[in-house]
Write a protein that holds these residues in place. Structure first.
Motif: not given
Length: 242
Positions: A136-139, A173-182, A226-233
């Motif tokens: 999972t990318f927090f991008a 980066i998480l080495p597993s798939e985490v959905g936003s619902g989690q 999956r990718i979750h896009v972030l507005d900050s670092v």
């Protein structure tokens, strides 16, 4: 808990296991408790699977800490894109089937993430990420990096701070798939054995933040995560202290 080998690193590495667990607060980092443990291995491995306790669901994630690194050259702040060429809402909309691409391939396909991709390459993590089964990318967007003070960003890009840059990228980066619902207000990400990155949601459940970063586009599905896009670092303490 089952362990699964996921990387064959080019450098000698250890890992720290990070935990997503129930938490009553969502505003600041908290100290680790004696019940939480750190796992270290001679090669990079993932603690696979999940369990539950009285606080709720626990998801195991990790950050790889490099003990030896191939030196990389310093890059200038001016070499980074610090603006988003496209509206956030339009990101990935021109791709008919995102699941035919890996997470890294998807990240490369949107210019809004070009700085994040460049720093992954600068940190020398690309080959290791390609070996992950799921991620999972927090991008952060390009404009997210523009929020970092220029002098701090310049220090982060110095060759001498390669390990700090790597730690910052790994925090996304998480080495597993985490959905936003989690990602609910009763979860947290352990950044080290003494601090947590807290997850919070608003009353409607439509706005989710990880630390100081808000998820502004979520659940872009790839073939390996999956990718979750972030507005900050996300800023680990090593970056804050530069």
């Amino acid at each position: 808990m089952m362990m699964k080998n996921i990387l064959k690193p080019v450098a000698v590495m250890t890992l720290s296991t990070f935990v997503l667990s129930g938490c009553a607060s969502s505003a600041e980092t908290t100290d680790a408790t004696a019940m939480e443990q750190e796992a270290t291995y001679s090669e990079t491995e993932r603690m696979a699977g999940s369990t539950t306790d009285e606080e709720g669901q626990i998801l195991d994630v990790l950050v790889v800490e490099e003990k030896a690194m191939v030196p990389v050259g310093t890059i200038a702040v001016t070499a980074l894109a610090l603006e988003n060429p496209f509206p956030i809402d339009d990101m990935f909309d021109d791709i008919d089937d995102t699941e035919q691409y890996t997470v890294m391939e998807l990240a490369r396909k949107t210019p809004n993430l070009s700085t994040f991709v460049k720093l992954i390459e600068q940190a020398g993590l690309e080959n290791d990420l390609e070996r992950l089964d799921k991620m999972t990318f927090f991008a952060p967007t390009n404009e997210a990096f523009a929020k970092i003070p220029e002098d701090k960003l310049a220090k982060l890009l110095l060759t001498d701070n390669s390990a700090v840059l790597s730690a910052m990228i790994q925090a996304h980066i998480l080495p597993s798939e985490v959905g936003s619902g989690q990602l609910q207000s009763n979860t947290r990400i352990r950044m080290t054995d003494q601090s947590y990155l807290l997850v919070s949601t608003d009353n409607s459940g439509t706005i989710t933040s990880v630390g100081n970063a808000q998820l502004i586009k979520t659940d872009v599905e790839a073939s390996n995560g999956r990718i979750h896009v972030l507005d900050s670092v996300i800023m680990p303490s090593a970056v804050v202290d530069l």
